[in-house]
Design an enzyme around this catalytic site. Sequence first.
Site, PDB file in Angstrom:
ATOM      1  N   HIS A  22      -0.576   2.091  12.814  1.00  0.00           N
ATOM      2  CA  HIS A  22      -0.126   3.482  12.741  1.00  0.00           C
ATOM      3  C   HIS A  22      -1.342   4.389  12.497  1.00  0.00           C
ATOM      4  O   HIS A  22      -2.374   3.934  12.001  1.00  0.00           O
ATOM      5  CB  HIS A  22       0.850   3.690  11.572  1.00  0.00           C
ATOM      6  CG  HIS A  22       2.128   2.965  11.706  1.00  0.00           C
ATOM      7  ND1 HIS A  22       3.335   3.595  11.937  1.00  0.00           N
ATOM      8  CD2 HIS A  22       2.433   1.632  11.611  1.00  0.00           C
ATOM      9  CE1 HIS A  22       4.304   2.697  11.986  1.00  0.00           C
ATOM     10  NE2 HIS A  22       3.775   1.499  11.791  1.00  0.00           N
ATOM     11  N   ASP A  48       7.680   6.082   7.734  1.00  0.00           N
ATOM     12  CA  ASP A  48       7.894   5.329   8.963  1.00  0.00           C
ATOM     13  C   ASP A  48       9.391   5.092   9.077  1.00  0.00           C
ATOM     14  O   ASP A  48       9.948   4.244   8.389  1.00  0.00           O
ATOM     15  CB  ASP A  48       7.121   4.015   8.887  1.00  0.00           C
ATOM     16  CG  ASP A  48       7.351   3.121  10.090  1.00  0.00           C
ATOM     17  OD1 ASP A  48       8.084   3.527  11.017  1.00  0.00           O
ATOM     18  OD2 ASP A  48       6.798   2.002  10.095  1.00  0.00           O
ATOM     19  N   TYR A  92      10.161   3.688   3.946  1.00  0.00           N
ATOM     20  CA  TYR A  92       9.898   2.705   4.988  1.00  0.00           C
ATOM     21  C   TYR A  92      11.237   2.133   5.428  1.00  0.00           C
ATOM     22  O   TYR A  92      11.858   1.346   4.726  1.00  0.00           O
ATOM     23  CB  TYR A  92       8.968   1.597   4.485  1.00  0.00           C
ATOM     24  CG  TYR A  92       8.707   0.528   5.525  1.00  0.00           C
ATOM     25  CD1 TYR A  92       8.293   0.868   6.805  1.00  0.00           C
ATOM     26  CD2 TYR A  92       8.894  -0.817   5.227  1.00  0.00           C
ATOM     27  CE1 TYR A  92       8.071  -0.100   7.760  1.00  0.00           C
ATOM     28  CE2 TYR A  92       8.664  -1.795   6.179  1.00  0.00           C
ATOM     29  CZ  TYR A  92       8.243  -1.428   7.444  1.00  0.00           C
ATOM     30  OH  TYR A  92       8.025  -2.392   8.404  1.00  0.00           O
TER      31      TYR A  92
END
Length: 307
Positions: free
Chosen positions: A298, A195, A136
């Site tokens: 998402h 991500d 992340y």
Amino acid sequence: MSSSLRVASYNVNGIRAAHRRGFGEWLARRDPDVVALQEVRAPAAAIPEGAFGGLHCVYEPGQIPGRNGVAVLTREAPTAVRTWDGTAVVIAPGQEQHVVEAPPGTLARGISRYATEGRYVEVDLADRPLTVASLYLPKGGLPAELQKPGRMREAPDGGARYERKMHFMDAFARQLARSRKAALAAGRDFLLMGDLNVAHLEHDVRNWRRARQSEGFLPEEREWIDAIIGPRTLVDVLRSHVGPADGPYSWWSWMGEAFAKDVGWRIDYHLATPRLARTAVAAGVDREPSADARVSDHAPVVVDYAT
């Protein structure tokens, strides 16, 4: 080995909220072998019972309450775990939890600054010669010269969030090279998912012209993606599979009709070593049929590998 492997990357935007909204139903329906999660955002003890079905979970919660948190779910318990702070929480099917040592080896210069933030975990699969990582990456912000009071949702910060993101990306590029090379030296392929909070190409942002002065689509951020991928290092599996088409996007704002009108960004990735990337037989984004059915801001990126 000649069996299929279904792998997903999913920023759940809080596992407790995602669980209420149908994450478990998605997991049961798609039946992935491996899932990389980002923004789990919960103490291990607060993860809903049965949230991960019958999968084993390795979780790096970090030390910032209510923020970040990454995990990898697998069918079998992995043979090795690595995090930047040297520990991880293992959650077995049935919700039994314990803390394990997860030594990362020597960290690349600059990475230790982020070691307690719950941004990275990697595991070695038990049933395949493959290392899987979940990342992340910080959202960041605008450089000082692009910050205009009154035209920003957040208060101007003089470029502090931008500088921090750029520092992270610089350090992570070095760490990523180490992890990829270590896996290959041990006879394993390497797959980074997560991500990245950066859209790479114009195809990856619906309104790309407007986005050119937005965090996540700045030239220097896109150049960073250029530098970490390549035909001999890591392949952007979804883009390689779908070719030069707009989307498929993986993130849409909760605001307005962004989802209904498919005004999205593709910021969630599978980056695989070339040998693994070549085995991808299907790749796509599990976009929900309506805004009311959304589990997160998402959607999961799912790839079937014929390994």
